[in-house]
Design an enzyme around this catalytic site. Structure first.
Site, PDB file in Angstrom:
ATOM      1  N   ASP A 276      53.830  50.109  58.893  1.00 33.34           N
ATOM      2  CA  ASP A 276      55.202  50.411  58.166  1.00 33.34           C
ATOM      3  C   ASP A 276      55.503  49.189  57.525  1.00 33.34           C
ATOM      4  O   ASP A 276      55.516  48.072  58.168  1.00 33.34           O
ATOM      5  CB  ASP A 276      56.106  50.683  59.625  1.00 33.34           C
TER       6      ASP A 276
ATOM      7  N   GLU B  85      51.844  50.708  54.416  1.00 35.61           N
ATOM      8  CA  GLU B  85      52.881  51.038  53.672  1.00 35.61           C
ATOM      9  C   GLU B  85      53.513  49.936  52.932  1.00 35.61           C
ATOM     10  O   GLU B  85      54.154  49.006  53.509  1.00 35.61           O
ATOM     11  CB  GLU B  85      54.134  51.981  54.553  1.00 35.61           C
TER      12      GLU B  85
ATOM     13  N   HIS C 118      57.337  61.840  56.028  1.00 34.71           N
ATOM     14  CA  HIS C 118      58.608  61.965  56.931  1.00 34.71           C
ATOM     15  C   HIS C 118      59.748  61.238  56.200  1.00 34.71           C
ATOM     16  O   HIS C 118      60.793  61.606  56.717  1.00 34.71           O
ATOM     17  CB  HIS C 118      58.310  61.498  58.171  1.00 34.71           C
ATOM     18  N   ASP C 119      59.310  60.295  55.184  1.00 32.65           N
ATOM     19  CA  ASP C 119      60.409  59.698  54.376  1.00 32.65           C
ATOM     20  C   ASP C 119      60.847  60.294  53.195  1.00 32.65           C
ATOM     21  O   ASP C 119      61.560  59.598  52.278  1.00 32.65           O
ATOM     22  CB  ASP C 119      60.060  58.186  54.065  1.00 32.65           C
TER      23      ASP C 119
ATOM     24  N   ASP D 280      50.937  54.795  64.144  1.00 32.35           N
ATOM     25  CA  ASP D 280      51.958  54.280  63.313  1.00 32.35           C
ATOM     26  C   ASP D 280      52.122  52.599  63.900  1.00 32.35           C
ATOM     27  O   ASP D 280      52.735  52.518  65.201  1.00 32.35           O
ATOM     28  CB  ASP D 280      53.391  54.833  63.372  1.00 32.35           C
TER      29      ASP D 280
END
Length: 574
Positions: free
Chosen positions: A209, A268, A340-341, A101
């Protein structure tokens, strides 16, 4: 890693590890790198090609590691750099890859860069972040004095006042996550150097991210405030900003170009459009391999994520199909229902009660057989569901806790209704520990888990599913094997069928030598329909089914049982 074909990465399947909740090796209740290492045989058996690991860098953990204080070290909660190196080596030995990430829209406020930046107005790193004076004619530090009226994604304003230097700094997320100023070339070079450092250590790519927030409108205009608030969403001024493409092209030149093997890159991108995604992912433009877009996971939300709206299947099908059509032959998409979100996809899009197993398989079938790169979020391959959270004390996520606190401070807020909505949509629902077996704490830890384990772990766990041909896990294995074996899954055209049907999700994938037909029932009742197919489908064999029995009817007629899904093939594997 060995040299791959330029497009071989398009066949890969990615598995997301959220380390805090994956597997705990030392009994402190928090998952870690040695826990991941201990489960690599499980991931290899599943058949995935790439592990995407959420942040394990040094962090104060204000946002569970998405607030990074040192990009080139591992937080002791998760292990050491040596553990990370061993993980890379063990994955490579199994023919698998590691994607890290990359969180570079912001750092932690405890990162040395920010500590220097806030130390004085004339510090050399002052311009590494977004510092601005209060709004003219206002009292600095008071509500409404912020440089813009943008709201934070984690509630409240997107600016924090620093009394020591008398200015505000921007934080699109938590006040402990100050935004980096990508307009400063020194910032970009520091980020690129860090990325090269990780690639030189064997890492195979990055999930980036909120990477479409790194370019802001430098004039910092105001936005329309929400009713009754001083603040409003500022996304129009920092989503896919004016220099976003320029920055990513520079990143490609500086970091990825000339590497021996393909570096997998996924951005993302909240709010990205199909048109923008084509530009970001067109191979000729040298920016990214694929994007995470959010359109389909916002269809059941109103003004905010806890403002729940009924999800109509035709709308979900239409959204997914629009991205298939819009990116076909030009860009590339990531395929996901959960991460995870997000809450657990089974509880959100499927049936986590009577039809848990069938609907978990059906969700996977439909997702994996679209064009794009499928992402398996840890536990989805077991059919994990939302936990029965009922009180605010069950939650750990800063986003949920801040939202609840803000609501509790308002007169007349319906807190019981909010808790019901949080139980459906909170990010914590996707973060409960992976359920490995039926022992205490689901085999996740010998200690006290950092967040409660779903009490259904005695029935839903890896030990019960691995090797059971009727399990969700084994169905995922078959799906992944089908993608690896049949090029039509990767390269075939997409055509949606029965787009307006309220329960049936059906589509064709067409390649030069073969076609696949997918048909699924997204309801708890039986459904019938006739598909617009040529006569050649009548003799087509079923190559994948989520129920053990043969189809009730021959094509082109469909009769699907509750949550049944079937895949037929015409032509040869290629």
């Amino acid at each position: 890693m060995s040299q791959e074909r330029d497009d071989e990465w398009r066949r890969w399947v990615v598995y997301q590890v959220y380390p805090r909740s994956f597997a705990d090796s030392d009994g402190d209740g928090i998952g870690d790198l040695r826990g991941v290492l201990a489960r690599l045989d499980y991931l290899e058996r599943l058949g995935v090609d790439v592990i995407w690991m959420s942040p394990v860098y040094r962090s104060p953990m204000d946002d569970n590691g998405y607030d990074i204080s040192d990009y080139t070290d591992i937080d002791p909660l998760f292990g050491t750099l040596a553990d990370a190196g061993e993980l890379v080596a063990e994955l490579h030995a199994r023919g698998m890859r590691l994607v890290m990430d990359l969180v570079v829209n912001h750092t932690s406020d405890e990162h040395p860069w920010f500590i220097e930046s806030r130390s004085s107005r004339d510090n050399p790193k002052r311009d590494w972040y977004w510092w601005r004076d209060a709004r003219p004619g206002t009292d600095p530090g008071t509500p409404g004095a912020e440089p813009t009226n943008w709201e934070s994604h984690f509630s409240g304003p997107a600016w924090a006042f620093d009394e020591a230097t008398g200015q505000y700094y921007m934080h699109i997320f938590s006040p402990k996550q100050p935004d980096l100023n990508w307009e400063n070339p020194e910032v970009r070079q520091a980020v690129f150097a860090m990325m090269r450092w990780w690639l030189d250590r064997g890492v195979d790519g990055f999930r980036m991210d909120v990477i479409n927030m790194i370019s802001k409108d430098t004039s910092l205009p105001d936005t329309e405030p929400r009713p009754g608030s001083l603040y409003g969403p500022g996304e129009a001024h920092f989503i896919c900003g004016p220099r976003n493409h320029e920055f990513l092209k520079e990143m490609f030149r500086e970091v990825f170009a000339g590497r021996d093997a393909h570096v997998l890159t996924v951005g993302e991108m909240p709010g990205v459009t199909v048109h923008e995604a084509v530009l970001f992912t067109d191979p000729e433009r040298h920016e990214l391999d694929m994007v995470f877009q959010f359109e389909h996971v916002r269809l059941d939300q109103g003004a905010h994520k806890y403002d729940l709206r009924p999800l109509k299947l035709p709308a979900l099908k239409a959204s997914m199909a629009a991205w298939q059509t819009g990116l076909a032959g030009r860009g590339w998409n990531s395929l996901y229902f959960g991460n995870h979100d997000q809450p657990r996809s089974l509880s959100r899009f499927g049936d986590d009660g009577e039809h848990r197993v069938a609907s978990a398989k059906t969700l996977a079938t439909v997702l994996h057989l679209h064009q794009g790169t499928p992402y398996v979020y840890q536990g989805d391959e077991l059919g994990m569901a939302n936990a029965p959270f009922a009180a605010i004390g069950d939650y750990r996520d800063i986003q949920a806790l801040n939202f609840y606190a803000e609501a509790a401070a308002r007169a007349g807020a319906d807190l019981p209704a909010l808790l019901l909505a949080m139980a459906r949509m909170s990010r914590d629902q996707g973060r409960t520990p992976v359920q490995w077996d039926a022992s205490q704490s689901a085999g996740f830890t010998t200690g006290t888990p950092w967040i409660a384990v779903n009490p259904d772990y005695d029935q839903v766990n890896a030990a019960a599913e691995v090797g059971d041909p009727a399990s969700v896990f084994e169905h995922y294995r078959q799906l992944i094997a089908l993608r690896h074996a049949d090029s039509v899954v990767t390269d075939g055209d997409f055509a949606l069928l029965l787009g307006d049907h309220p329960a049936i999700w059906a589509f064709l994938r067409r390649g030069p030598g073969a076609e696949l037909l997918v048909a699924a029932n997204f309801s708890s009742g039986a459904v019938k329909a006739s598909l617009p197919l040529d006569s050649g489908w009548a003799a087509a064999p079923v190559v994948l089914a989520n129920l053990p029995d043969a189809p009730l009817r021959s094509l082109p007629d469909l009769e699907l049982r509750p949550w049944e899904s079937l895949v037929w093939r015409k032509g040869q594997i290629g």
